[in-house]
Structure formats: structure tokens, C-alpha cells
Design a protein around this motif. Structure first.
Motif, PDB file in Angstrom:
ATOM      1  N   GLY A 125       0.808  -1.218   0.000  1.00 20.80           N
ATOM      2  CA  GLY A 125       0.000   0.000   0.000  1.00 20.80           C
ATOM      3  C   GLY A 125       0.836   1.261   0.000  1.00 20.80           C
ATOM      4  N   THR A 126       1.902   1.286   0.811  1.00 23.17           N
ATOM      5  CA  THR A 126       2.750   2.471   0.885  1.00 23.17           C
ATOM      6  C   THR A 126       3.555   2.659  -0.396  1.00 23.17           C
ATOM      7  N   ALA A 127       3.970   1.556  -1.007  1.00 24.26           N
ATOM      8  CA  ALA A 127       4.713   1.650  -2.271  1.00 24.26           C
ATOM      9  C   ALA A 127       3.868   2.324  -3.350  1.00 24.26           C
ATOM     10  N   ILE A 128       2.572   2.052  -3.343  1.00 21.84           N
ATOM     11  CA  ILE A 128       1.679   2.707  -4.305  1.00 21.84           C
ATOM     12  C   ILE A 128       1.421   4.154  -3.899  1.00 21.84           C
ATOM     13  N   ALA A 129       1.228   4.376  -2.603  1.00 18.32           N
ATOM     14  CA  ALA A 129       0.884   5.717  -2.118  1.00 18.32           C
ATOM     15  C   ALA A 129       1.955   6.739  -2.462  1.00 18.32           C
ATOM     16  N   VAL A 130       3.221   6.382  -2.304  1.00 19.40           N
ATOM     17  CA  VAL A 130       4.290   7.355  -2.556  1.00 19.40           C
ATOM     18  C   VAL A 130       4.389   7.720  -4.027  1.00 19.40           C
ATOM     19  N   CYS A 131       3.747   6.939  -4.901  1.00 15.25           N
ATOM     20  CA  CYS A 131       3.759   7.243  -6.331  1.00 15.25           C
ATOM     21  C   CYS A 131       2.644   8.202  -6.724  1.00 15.25           C
ATOM     22  N   VAL A 132       1.718   8.469  -5.813  1.00 15.78           N
ATOM     23  CA  VAL A 132       0.642   9.421  -6.094  1.00 15.78           C
ATOM     24  C   VAL A 132       1.184  10.825  -5.812  1.00 15.78           C
ATOM     25  N   PRO A 133       1.251  11.709  -6.821  1.00 15.39           N
ATOM     26  CA  PRO A 133       1.945  13.003  -6.662  1.00 15.39           C
ATOM     27  C   PRO A 133       1.540  13.824  -5.445  1.00 15.39           C
ATOM     28  N   PRO A 134       0.229  13.989  -5.150  1.00 13.08           N
ATOM     29  CA  PRO A 134      -0.084  14.825  -3.979  1.00 13.08           C
ATOM     30  C   PRO A 134       0.345  14.212  -2.651  1.00 13.08           C
ATOM     31  N   VAL A 135       0.617  12.903  -2.637  1.00 19.99           N
ATOM     32  CA  VAL A 135       0.974  12.210  -1.389  1.00 19.99           C
ATOM     33  C   VAL A 135       2.484  12.172  -1.200  1.00 19.99           C
ATOM     34  N   GLY A 136       3.181  11.669  -2.207  1.00 21.41           N
ATOM     35  CA  GLY A 136       4.640  11.610  -2.127  1.00 21.41           C
ATOM     36  C   GLY A 136       5.117  10.823  -0.914  1.00 21.41           C
TER      37      GLY A 136
END
Length: 696
Positions: A150-161
């Protein structure tokens, strides 16, 4: 459907909430089934979820919003998470839970609730297992898979980083992950030594590992904090723990949905299911066979209730657990009553499930066996079950009487309650389905359909160039883009506080000063002018938001901008000098009460039939600035080539002079102010809170 069937992107957006709602309904049923093991409870909870107003508020056709996608993603994540803890070999499902969570991150900012909900449940399971003298390797594997994927995907979302490792509101999940790795390592040592989990030696092993880890983490925090690595709680999250108008952020404070839900809201959005929620939550304390998923429902229920009391918008998050609890209390009661009449001699343990002291099979026994404490605990529970069994079979007539009464209620009372619930839900559905830009009103003693807003947006679409830019308050941005098909200076997204403040600065400035700015940014200016909640009614918020970044809109001793308003309050007939001079007031009141705007600066282009919307053409627009903004070479995307491309201001001298005065907004909790630009920490937020009567 056939080869001739065509569906436009607009059609997809209109139907997407319905598809998402159907998926959410199915997933609520599955979550109930996992938690109770009852088919009846599962069916009832799904039926409730299908029509409960707290859910259809974001699942009606045409009501496209991020939440309509996010709700299904959230429930899929919860389902897969509890399913990953179901059996010894189910932990790999945690990988798919992480994938579902990744989709949630991309869909809606409410992903913070999801990650913390899963982390809270994982932490509780660790504590509960410890109280039972157990340790579950399955829990460790499932959460590790979930968090990594989940975190590996989240950091790829630009507003989340990199927010999962830096933001205070997400660090809890990261800390649970770290300590789970430590506990797994110490568990290996404990097993080698052959001691019980709750023995003095076993506790000492785990305590030493945790204390060493805590020391290392404190050292890392001490090193990284001065560098500005960690960020403060966002204003919206802070609003969950303080009064909604005391967040210190005027933009967040201005949103009506951030107000706490009152008692009437629970009846409006849940109807009689609010009582089912209250009665159903304790039922899950007795779900021994599926206690992990049952405990998840209990934690979810308390968390959702708390957040509803803090922010009305979050009633949406409570709708699934309200449906689950209502389905559980009704379905389980019905099944139990029916079982007593049809199968009166069925064994007691088959009714209540296996005793809670049964060992978790993925925990290896110690060398010394289960230990005296375990044997005494199981003996005590066994004796209690035996006593209950004797009482159970000796009072068969009482059981039949109770079961008969329950069935009578289910047959005679519940259909009436359901009929009232369904009628209420239908009325709410009609209200949710009614477009906000078209409504009925009484005019001259007769009911007429007011279409001013949609007609104004259609006028923009049909009478302005395709590259026209429209300046309006951010509330209407999505409508201008979606219906008018024109570029808006600010849409309904509130991520960029400074940009919305710049918009507020333009609208609240004197006409000539505003024109020098607006001519470089927009071709038209649109205002709502129908009274009530029109732009004059919102003008205090515009001034406060603008003043939070540009300190020259209101006086230093007036952070709430009382000087930008009216002496007669809601009558709006006697403007203050700063209000009377503003662009907003002139656009709103043009040709009224002797107010006229200089037609060399702004020309009236359109006024709707009932005067609710006014559109003005900006004169002497800077073509140079417009061409510069439209040039793809001037776009800055992060990462390059992606869809995340923050807008750039043109290099025009008036705009750049304004931006030099800008002080990026900083929350009162922001401990990185010393690393920020000079002047950022000028005590504005403290003054703002004191003026509101809050605590700075």
C-alpha cells in the motif's frame, strides 16, 4: 448492448456513482458475513446499505465525486484486510488489501482514515493476543504485506509523495509496522527459550526490543526534526480534535461540511438504523468464532461515531458500519429465534461458536507446554460453558417464548419500520438527485423553476471563445468547467491555499488595483448575486483567506476582517469603505443603488433572468500573459510529463510584485517555521484564533 451502443465520458461520470454504490453495497454484505457468519445478517446489511441516505448522498446518478469511487475502495480494503486474518494460510491476502488501499489513496484524501483504521486494528490485535498469552505470526505477515504494498503505491501518487513517512497523521501506521518487525524478531528469541508470551521472561524479551527500538527512533526524530523533515497535522485533521471554526485556517473554517453533525443529522442520514447501530455494536463482543473481524467492526464503529461528531461530512464514513450493525442485530436475532423453534436440541456450542480461549494455530507451543496460566484460563471458560449449557437446556420453554417474541417482532414490526425507512430514503434520494444549479422557488406567488446558474454556464459555453478563462470564487470552479466547458482560475480543489488567497485578493481589492491583476489572469469574471449565500455573503471568508497570505487586505488588529463587510450586517445596504471600493461589490451591485463599474475596465456581458449570476468581460486583457500561460514550454509538471502540473503565474510586473508580498500560509502547529521564509511566522494564526475566541 450491441455495436451501436455508445457511452460518452459524461455518461460514464453520471453512472459511476451508481456502479460504485452497487459495489459498496455488495462489500458491506461481505464484511458482515465475515464478521458474523450469518447469511441473514449479510443480506439485511446489504439491503440497508443500498438505500441508507448516508450512503446514497454520494452514490446517486450524476453525483460524481471522489467519494463515490473511494467508498468502494475503502470497503474493499477493509474486506481484504479482515479476510487476510481469517486463517493460518490467508495472510497473503494482505497483498491485495494493499493494492485496494493504493487505489483508495489515488481516489480520495480520506485514505488517511483507512490506513489508520487498519493500523489501529492491527495494534489492538497485538494487545488482545498478548492478553490471551498468544502471538500471531499471521497478523505480522498480513500487516507487513499490506503496509509495504500500500505504501509503495501511495508514494507514487503526486499529492501524497513521501507523506507516509513524514506526515504526523500517517506516522502511526508506520510505527505499528516498525514495532511489528521488532516483535516478530523477539518472538523468535522467546520461542527458542521456550517461555510463555506473558511470562516474566517473555515480557522482558519483548520489552527490551521495544525499548531499544524506541531509543533509536527518538534519536532519528531528534536529528530529522530540525531539518523540517516531518510535517504538522493538516488543518482538516486538526479540525477533528478542535471546534470546526478554530483550526486556524480560514479556508478550512469556511467550509460548511466541516461543522459537526447534530442529533438531527443522524436521523436524517440513518433513520431508525441509528438505533440499530447503537444496539448492534455490542453484539460483536460475542462473535467469538470471528473475533478479529468483529473487533474491527467495534473499532470502526467507535472511530466513525467520533469523527461524525466532529465533521458532518464524515457521516459518509459511518454509513457502512451503521449498515453492518443494523444487519447484525436484526439478522442474528432472527436466525437465533428461528433456530430455537426448528432445531431445539442443537448443541449450545454450535450456537455461540468456539470458546475464546482456543489457541491460535499459527502460534507454536512452548517447550514447557501451554503453562499453568493457560490451563487455568481454559478450565475456567470450560466450566462457564458447561454451566451455560445446563441452564440452556433446562429452560427450553423460556427460549421458545423469547424466540417467538423475536419472530413476532420481525414479522409484525420490522416491515413497518422498513417501510418508513424506505420512504424516508426515497425522499432523501430525490433531494440528493436534484441538481444544485436548477431548483424550484416561489416567484410572484407561483412556483417556477430557477435555471439561472445552468443558463449562465451555458452562456459561457456558447458565447465565449474556447480558450476563455473565467475568474470566480473557487466554490463554482467545477461547475464552470463541467457545464460551461471553460477554464476556471480556481476549481473546487482546496489543496493550494495560496492560490485561492490570490483569488480572494483580486476580488477584495479596489476596482482599479484589481483590474491590473485580473487582466493578466482571466478574460471574464463571474459572480453570484442572488442574495443569501451569494458572493457578498461569502465575502468575509474571501477577505480572511486572502489576508492569511497577503496581510494588506485587513488591518493588523482585525484578522477576522470585520472592516470588510457591512455596518448593517445581513441587510447588506451599508458597506464599509473597503467593501464599497472592492471589485466584488461593484460587480455584484452594478447598476443598483447608484453603483456603476468603470466600463473601460469591466463590461457587463451577461446577467441571468433572476439576477442570480452576473458575468463581466475583462477589458484590455494582456495577450502576452495569456500566450505565456498557454505555452506548453512554461508548464512545470511533477514528475515531468505527468498530469500533476501546478499552474504558473505569468511574468507580468503587477503579478510578480503581488507574489513578492505573499507569505505562504503556515499552521500554528507547524514546527518548521524557523526553516521557512522570513516573515512567515508573524503571529497571524495566533491573532486569528484569539479573535475567534480559540486557543492559540
Amino acid at each position: 448492448m450491441g455495436p451501436d451502443f455508445k457511452m460518452s465520458l459524461n455518461d460514464v461520470c453520471c453512472f459511476l456513482p451508481c456502479w460504485g454504490g452497487a459495489a459498496s453495497t455488495f462489500l458491506v454484505g461481505m464484511l458482515t458475513l465475515q464478521s458474523t457468519g450469518s447469511t441473514a445478517a449479510s443480506v439485511i446489511s446489504a439491503a440497508v446499505m443500498a438505500i441508507i441516505p448516508g450512503h446514497i448522498m454520494r452514490s446517486v446518478g450524476g453525483g460524481y465525486d471522489n467519494e463515490c469511487i473511494a467508498m468502494a475502495s475503502m470497503l474493499l480494503t477493509f474486506n481484504l484486510w479482515v479476510l487476510s486474518l481469517r486463517s493460518k494460510k490467508s495472510w497473503p491476502i494482505g497483498i491485495f488489501a494493499g493494492l485496494a488501499y493504493g487505489n483508495m489513496v489515488a481516489a480520495w484524501g480520506g485514505y488517511i482514515f483507512v490506513i489508520n483504521m487498519v493500523a489501529l486494528h492491527a495494534a489492538w490485535c497485538l494487545v488482545f493476543d498478548f492478553m490471551r498469552n498468544k502471538y500471531s505470526t499471521r497478523l505480522y505477515k498480513a500487516y507487513t504485506c499490506f503496509f509495504i504494498v500500500g505504501t509503495a503505491i501511495a508514494v507514487c501518487v503526486p499529492p501524497v509523495g513521501w507523506a507516509p513517512f513524514k506526515s504526523l497523521e500517517q506516522l502511526f501506521a508506520f510505527l505499528v509496522f516498525i514495532f511489528m518487525q521488532v516483535l516478530q524478531y523477539t518472538e523468535g528469541i522467546r520461542r527458542k527459550e521456550g517461555v510463555d508470551v506473558r511470562s516474566a521472561r517473555g515480557v522482558g524479551i519483548k520489552l527490551r526490543g521495544c525499548m531499544m527500538t524506541l531509543g533509536v527512533l527518538c534519536a532519528i526524530i531528534a536529528v530529522l526534526t530540525p531539518t523540517g523533515f516531518f510535517g504538522p497535522l493538516s488543518s482538516r485533521v486538526r479540525g477533528l480534535f478542535v471546534q470546526h471554526t478554530r483550526t486556524g485556517n480560514p479556508l478550512v473554517d469556511s467550509v460548511a461540511e466541516h461543522q459537526p453533525a447534530n442529533s438531527g443529522a443522524y436521523w436524517q442520514y440513518f433513520h431508525f438504523c441509528s438505533f440499530g447501530w447503537t444496539m448492534g455494536t455490542p453484539v460483536f463482543l460475542f462473535m467469538f468464532r470471528s473475533y478479529r473481524s468483529a473487533h474491527f467492526i467495534i473499532l470502526y464503529s467507535f472511530a466513525a461515531f467520533y469523527f461524525c461528531t466532529r465533521m458532518a461530512r464524515l457521516i459518509l464514513l459511518a454509513a457502512p458500519v451503521v449498515s453492518v450493525c443494523t444487519g447484525a442485530v436484526v439478522g442474528l436475532a432472527f436466525e437465533w429465534a428461528l433456530r430455537q423453534l426448528l432445531f431445539p436440541n442443537r448443541r449450545y456450542l454450535e450456537d455461540i461458536g468456539e470458546p475464546i480461549c482456543e489457541p491460535i494455530m499459527d502460534t507454536q507451543p512452548t517447550k514447557g507446554g501451554r503453562g499453568r496460566g493457560n490451563r487455568q484460563q481454559e478450565k475456567s471458560v470450560t466450566e462457564m460453558i458447561e454451566i451455560s449449557r445446563v441452564w440452556y437446556f433446562k429452560h427450553q420453554s423460556l427460549r421458545h417464548a423469547v424466540s417467538g417474541a423475536i419472530l413476532l417482532i420481525c414479522v409484525a414490526v420490522l416491515p413497518t419500520l422498513w417501510e418508513g425507512f424506505a420512504a424516508h430514503s426515497e425522499n432523501m434520494a430525490w433531494a440528493f438527485s436534484s441538481p444544485k444549479v436548477v431548483f424550484a422557488s416561489q416567484v410572484g406567488g407561483r412556483e417556477v423553476i430557477i435555471r439561472d446558474y445552468v443558463e449562465a454556464y451555458h452562456w459561457l459555453r456558447d458565447n465565449t471563445p474556447e480558450d476563455a478563462r473565467v475568474m470566480a470564487w473557487w466554490d463554482y470552479g467545477y461547475q464552470i468547467t463541467g457545464i460551461g466547458n471553460r477554464t476556471t482560475i480556481a476549481d473546487g480543489n482546496t489543496w493550494n491555499h495560496e492560490h485561492i488567497a490570490t483569488l480572494g485578493k483580486c476580488l477584495t481589492s479596489p476596482v482599479k488595483e484589481a483590474h491590473t491583476l485580473v487582466r493578466h489572469l482571466a478574460d471574464y469574471v463571474l459572480v453570484w448575486a442572488g442574495g443569501g449565500g451569494d458572493d457578498l455573503g461569502k465575502s468575509p471568508h474571501m477577505a480572511r483567506i486572502g489576508n492569511s497570505v497577503y496581510r494588506d487586505i485587513c488591518a493588523e488588529n482585525d484578522p477576522l476582517c470585520h472592516q470588510f463587510g457591512f455596518y448593517d450586517g445581513g441587510q447588506m445596504k451599508k458597506p464599509t469603505p473597503s467593501m464599497r471600493a472592492s471589485l466584488l461589490f461593484h460587480l455584484h451591485s452594478h447598476n443598483k443603488d447608484g453603483i456603476k463599474i468603470d466600463n473601460k475596465l469591466f463590461t457587463e456581458a451577461y446577467t441571468s433572468r433572476h439576477g442570480l449570476v452576473r458575468i463581466f468581460k475583462v477589458m484590455n486583457v494582456s495577450q502576452e500573459s495569456k500566450d505565456w500561460v498557454a505555452d506548453p514550454a512554461n508548464r512545470k509538471c511533477n514528475p515531468p510529463g505527468s498530469w500533476q502540473c501546478p499552474g504558473q503565474y505569468p511574468p507580468a510586473s503587477p503579478i510578480q510584485k503581488l507574489l513578492k508580498k505573499r507569505i505562504d500560509f503556515a499552521q500554528i502547529e507547524d514546527f518548521n517555521l524557523k526553516k521557512s521564509r522570513k516573515g512567515r511566522n508573524d503571529g497571524y494564526v495566533e491573532k486569528y484564533l484569539r479573535a475567534f475566541g480559540g486557543q492559540a
